[in-house]
Design a protein around this motif. Structure first.
Motif, PDB file in Angstrom:
ATOM      1  N   THR A  80     -27.876  -3.616 -54.670  1.00 23.51           N
ATOM      2  CA  THR A  80     -27.521  -2.599 -55.667  1.00 23.51           C
ATOM      3  C   THR A  80     -26.675  -1.471 -55.086  1.00 23.51           C
ATOM      4  OG1 THR A  80     -29.557  -3.059 -56.885  1.00 23.51           O
ATOM      5  CG2 THR A  80     -28.472  -0.954 -57.327  1.00 23.51           C
ATOM      6  N   ASP A  81     -26.991  -1.039 -53.866  1.00 24.88           N
ATOM      7  CA  ASP A  81     -26.293   0.115 -53.289  1.00 24.88           C
ATOM      8  C   ASP A  81     -25.197  -0.260 -52.301  1.00 24.88           C
ATOM      9  OD1 ASP A  81     -28.176  -0.859 -51.566  1.00 24.88           O
ATOM     10  OD2 ASP A  81     -28.952   1.091 -50.933  1.00 24.88           O
ATOM     11  N   PHE A  82     -24.883  -1.560 -52.173  1.00 24.38           N
ATOM     12  CA  PHE A  82     -23.806  -1.932 -51.245  1.00 24.38           C
ATOM     13  C   PHE A  82     -22.461  -1.507 -51.817  1.00 24.38           C
ATOM     14  CE2 PHE A  82     -20.413  -4.747 -49.826  1.00 24.38           C
ATOM     15  CZ  PHE A  82     -20.517  -4.619 -48.449  1.00 24.38           C
ATOM     16  N   ASP A  83     -21.702  -0.772 -51.027  1.00 25.76           N
ATOM     17  CA  ASP A  83     -20.348  -0.360 -51.411  1.00 25.76           C
ATOM     18  C   ASP A  83     -19.427  -0.665 -50.236  1.00 25.76           C
ATOM     19  OD1 ASP A  83     -21.447   1.469 -49.679  1.00 25.76           O
ATOM     20  OD2 ASP A  83     -20.447   3.209 -50.580  1.00 25.76           O
ATOM     21  N   GLY A  84     -18.551  -1.605 -50.397  1.00 24.18           N
ATOM     22  CA  GLY A  84     -17.657  -1.945 -49.300  1.00 24.18           C
ATOM     23  C   GLY A  84     -16.727  -3.084 -49.665  1.00 24.18           C
ATOM     24  N   ASN A  85     -15.816  -3.359 -48.734  1.00 23.37           N
ATOM     25  CA  ASN A  85     -14.830  -4.427 -48.907  1.00 23.37           C
ATOM     26  C   ASN A  85     -15.157  -5.596 -47.990  1.00 23.37           C
ATOM     27  OD1 ASN A  85     -13.352  -2.549 -50.493  1.00 23.37           O
ATOM     28  ND2 ASN A  85     -12.325  -1.781 -48.657  1.00 23.37           N
ATOM     29  N   VAL A  86     -14.797  -6.791 -48.408  1.00 22.16           N
ATOM     30  CA  VAL A  86     -14.906  -7.958 -47.541  1.00 22.16           C
ATOM     31  C   VAL A  86     -13.579  -8.697 -47.540  1.00 22.16           C
ATOM     32  CG1 VAL A  86     -17.380  -8.220 -47.875  1.00 22.16           C
ATOM     33  CG2 VAL A  86     -15.818  -9.453 -49.363  1.00 22.16           C
ATOM     34  N   ASP A  87     -13.279  -9.324 -46.405  1.00 21.78           N
ATOM     35  CA  ASP A  87     -12.014 -10.044 -46.245  1.00 21.78           C
ATOM     36  C   ASP A  87     -12.186 -11.047 -45.116  1.00 21.78           C
ATOM     37  OD1 ASP A  87      -9.372 -10.739 -46.639  1.00 21.78           O
ATOM     38  OD2 ASP A  87      -8.565  -9.090 -45.457  1.00 21.78           O
ATOM     39  N   ALA A  88     -11.166 -11.891 -44.944  1.00 27.84           N
ATOM     40  CA  ALA A  88     -11.093 -12.828 -43.820  1.00 27.84           C
ATOM     41  C   ALA A  88     -12.330 -13.718 -43.719  1.00 27.84           C
ATOM     42  CB  ALA A  88     -10.859 -12.076 -42.508  1.00 27.84           C
ATOM     43  N   LEU A  89     -12.699 -14.324 -44.837  1.00 28.74           N
ATOM     44  CA  LEU A  89     -13.865 -15.209 -44.865  1.00 28.74           C
ATOM     45  C   LEU A  89     -13.559 -16.545 -44.198  1.00 28.74           C
ATOM     46  CD1 LEU A  89     -15.223 -14.763 -48.499  1.00 28.74           C
ATOM     47  CD2 LEU A  89     -16.393 -14.144 -46.394  1.00 28.74           C
ATOM     48  N   VAL A  90     -14.504 -17.027 -43.420  1.00 29.97           N
ATOM     49  CA  VAL A  90     -14.400 -18.341 -42.790  1.00 29.97           C
ATOM     50  C   VAL A  90     -15.722 -19.065 -42.978  1.00 29.97           C
ATOM     51  CG1 VAL A  90     -14.070 -19.606 -40.632  1.00 29.97           C
ATOM     52  CG2 VAL A  90     -12.778 -17.511 -41.047  1.00 29.97           C
ATOM     53  N   LEU A  91     -15.659 -20.348 -43.337  1.00 28.06           N
ATOM     54  CA  LEU A  91     -16.857 -21.178 -43.445  1.00 28.06           C
ATOM     55  C   LEU A  91     -16.491 -22.589 -43.013  1.00 28.06           C
ATOM     56  CD1 LEU A  91     -19.874 -21.270 -44.556  1.00 28.06           C
ATOM     57  CD2 LEU A  91     -18.853 -22.332 -46.591  1.00 28.06           C
ATOM     58  N   PHE A  92     -17.257 -23.165 -42.086  1.00 27.99           N
ATOM     59  CA  PHE A  92     -16.995 -24.536 -41.672  1.00 27.99           C
ATOM     60  C   PHE A  92     -18.288 -25.247 -41.349  1.00 27.99           C
ATOM     61  CE2 PHE A  92     -17.207 -22.337 -37.649  1.00 27.99           C
ATOM     62  CZ  PHE A  92     -17.763 -23.248 -36.773  1.00 27.99           C
ATOM     63  N   GLU A  93     -18.229 -26.577 -41.401  1.00 26.78           N
ATOM     64  CA  GLU A  93     -19.403 -27.392 -41.086  1.00 26.78           C
ATOM     65  C   GLU A  93     -19.468 -27.635 -39.587  1.00 26.78           C
ATOM     66  OE1 GLU A  93     -20.371 -32.016 -41.602  1.00 26.78           O
ATOM     67  OE2 GLU A  93     -20.200 -30.971 -43.535  1.00 26.78           O
ATOM     68  N   VAL A  94     -20.613 -27.364 -39.004  1.00 26.52           N
ATOM     69  CA  VAL A  94     -20.804 -27.566 -37.574  1.00 26.52           C
ATOM     70  C   VAL A  94     -20.881 -29.060 -37.268  1.00 26.52           C
ATOM     71  CG1 VAL A  94     -22.363 -27.140 -35.632  1.00 26.52           C
ATOM     72  CG2 VAL A  94     -21.992 -25.358 -37.351  1.00 26.52           C
ATOM     73  N   SER A  95     -20.214 -29.479 -36.215  1.00 22.43           N
ATOM     74  CA  SER A  95     -20.259 -30.879 -35.783  1.00 22.43           C
ATOM     75  C   SER A  95     -20.933 -30.961 -34.412  1.00 22.43           C
ATOM     76  CB  SER A  95     -18.855 -31.466 -35.703  1.00 22.43           C
ATOM     77  OG  SER A  95     -18.186 -30.998 -34.544  1.00 22.43           O
ATOM     78  N   ALA A  96     -21.141 -32.186 -33.963  1.00 23.80           N
ATOM     79  CA  ALA A  96     -21.763 -32.393 -32.647  1.00 23.80           C
ATOM     80  C   ALA A  96     -20.907 -31.829 -31.527  1.00 23.80           C
ATOM     81  CB  ALA A  96     -22.011 -33.879 -32.422  1.00 23.80           C
ATOM     82  N   ASN A  97     -19.598 -31.678 -31.774  1.00 22.14           N
ATOM     83  CA  ASN A  97     -18.683 -31.184 -30.740  1.00 22.14           C
ATOM     84  C   ASN A  97     -18.414 -29.684 -30.843  1.00 22.14           C
ATOM     85  OD1 ASN A  97     -18.283 -33.746 -29.537  1.00 22.14           O
ATOM     86  ND2 ASN A  97     -16.800 -34.284 -31.130  1.00 22.14           N
ATOM     87  N   SER A  98     -18.994 -29.019 -31.821  1.00 22.55           N
ATOM     88  CA  SER A  98     -18.799 -27.576 -31.953  1.00 22.55           C
ATOM     89  C   SER A  98     -19.510 -26.854 -30.809  1.00 22.55           C
ATOM     90  CB  SER A  98     -19.362 -27.073 -33.290  1.00 22.55           C
ATOM     91  OG  SER A  98     -18.676 -27.636 -34.386  1.00 22.55           O
ATOM     92  N   ILE A  99     -18.852 -25.862 -30.250  1.00 18.72           N
ATOM     93  CA  ILE A  99     -19.484 -25.082 -29.184  1.00 18.72           C
ATOM     94  C   ILE A  99     -20.275 -23.942 -29.816  1.00 18.72           C
ATOM     95  CG2 ILE A  99     -17.728 -25.715 -27.508  1.00 18.72           C
ATOM     96  CD1 ILE A  99     -16.448 -23.010 -27.885  1.00 18.72           C
ATOM     97  N   PRO A 100     -21.162 -23.301 -29.059  1.00 16.77           N
ATOM     98  CA  PRO A 100     -22.018 -22.272 -29.656  1.00 16.77           C
ATOM     99  C   PRO A 100     -21.228 -21.098 -30.234  1.00 16.77           C
ATOM    100  CG  PRO A 100     -22.861 -22.957 -27.511  1.00 16.77           C
ATOM    101  CD  PRO A 100     -21.498 -23.555 -27.649  1.00 16.77           C
ATOM    102  N   GLN A 101     -21.835 -20.445 -31.205  1.00 19.08           N
ATOM    103  CA  GLN A 101     -21.265 -19.253 -31.817  1.00 19.08           C
ATOM    104  C   GLN A 101     -21.518 -18.050 -30.915  1.00 19.08           C
ATOM    105  OE1 GLN A 101     -23.211 -17.750 -35.483  1.00 19.08           O
ATOM    106  NE2 GLN A 101     -21.230 -18.014 -36.478  1.00 19.08           N
ATOM    107  N   GLY A 102     -20.532 -17.173 -30.815  1.00 18.37           N
ATOM    108  CA  GLY A 102     -20.734 -15.965 -30.023  1.00 18.37           C
ATOM    109  C   GLY A 102     -19.483 -15.556 -29.278  1.00 18.37           C
ATOM    110  N   THR A 103     -19.630 -14.584 -28.383  1.00 22.52           N
ATOM    111  CA  THR A 103     -18.519 -14.080 -27.576  1.00 22.52           C
ATOM    112  C   THR A 103     -18.679 -14.595 -26.155  1.00 22.52           C
ATOM    113  OG1 THR A 103     -18.410 -12.089 -28.937  1.00 22.52           O
ATOM    114  CG2 THR A 103     -17.276 -12.027 -26.818  1.00 22.52           C
TER     115      THR A 103
END
Length: 199
Positions: free
Chosen positions: A150-173
């Motif tokens: 209810t109180d969220f006020d903000g913008n969103v952009d640059a959305l990314v969504l993909f299916e993880v595969s057996a060859n995907s490396i871990p998420q992070g920096t």
């Protein structure tokens, strides 16, 4: 260096000291002098599943209460909860990772989720900046959505969504390093770290 024969790549979690035994990525890669080579760590076949990720307009997006698209961003105005969603081909049992950029928020939470059947939610986002998420789909999920409180006020952009595969490396920096080697495995000075963010 004419003795250069191969390169060893290392990937270490950001800020963690390099350990050659632990952080090596595969075997050394053979190289030819005076040529350019491309190295891909992970699954190069992954692509963004979202039909509208940049919000140049509202095409492909269902705008719930409080949401609007203008100026290359999707914006939620505080006052009522609402969901911004897009139809996506999803497979039950598969994990989907993603990221988005939040800006201009002063209050409230935003929750990434897979919608349809039994909705599956990621951890809520409550700060500006790049946010990452991972959600396992169940049968019946047919949309990706962002539910604003209810109180969220903000913008969103640059959305990314993909299916993880057996060859995907871990998420992070991660910090990448490159080590030159001769044909006998003798190592030269390591170059790096080169910081990289993996969605």
């Amino acid at each position: 260096d004419p003795s250069l024969s191969r390169l060893q790549i290392y990937r270490a979690p950001s800020g963690v000291a390099l350990d050659r035994d632990v952080h090596s990525v595969g075997s050394p890669y053979g190289v030819t002098l005076s040529t350019t080579m491309t190295f891909i760590d992970g699954d190069a076949t992954r692509s963004n599943l979202l039909p509208n990720s940049t919000f140049d307009d509202a095409t492909g997006a269902t705008l719930g209460t409080g949401w609007a698209v203008a100026g290359g961003v999707a914006t939620h105005t505080a006052g009522s909860a609402g969901t911004l969603s897009q139809t996506v081909a999803l497979t039950g049992g598969k994990t989907y990772r993603g990221a988005l950029v939040v800006a201009g928020r002063t209050a409230g939470d935003l929750t990434p989720k897979l919608i349809g059947g039994t909705d599956q939610s990621a951890t809520s986002i409550s700060a500006d900046g790049v946010a990452y998420f991972a959600i396992e789909a169940v049968a019946g999920n047919v949309e990706f959505g962002l539910t604003a409180g209810t109180d969220f006020d903000g913008n969103v952009d640059a959305l990314v969504l993909f299916e993880v595969s057996a060859n995907s490396i871990p998420q992070g920096t991660f910090d990448y390093y490159i080590e030159p080697q001769n044909s006998a495995g003798g190592a030269g000075p390591v170059a790096g770290p080169f910081e990289t963010t993996v969605v």
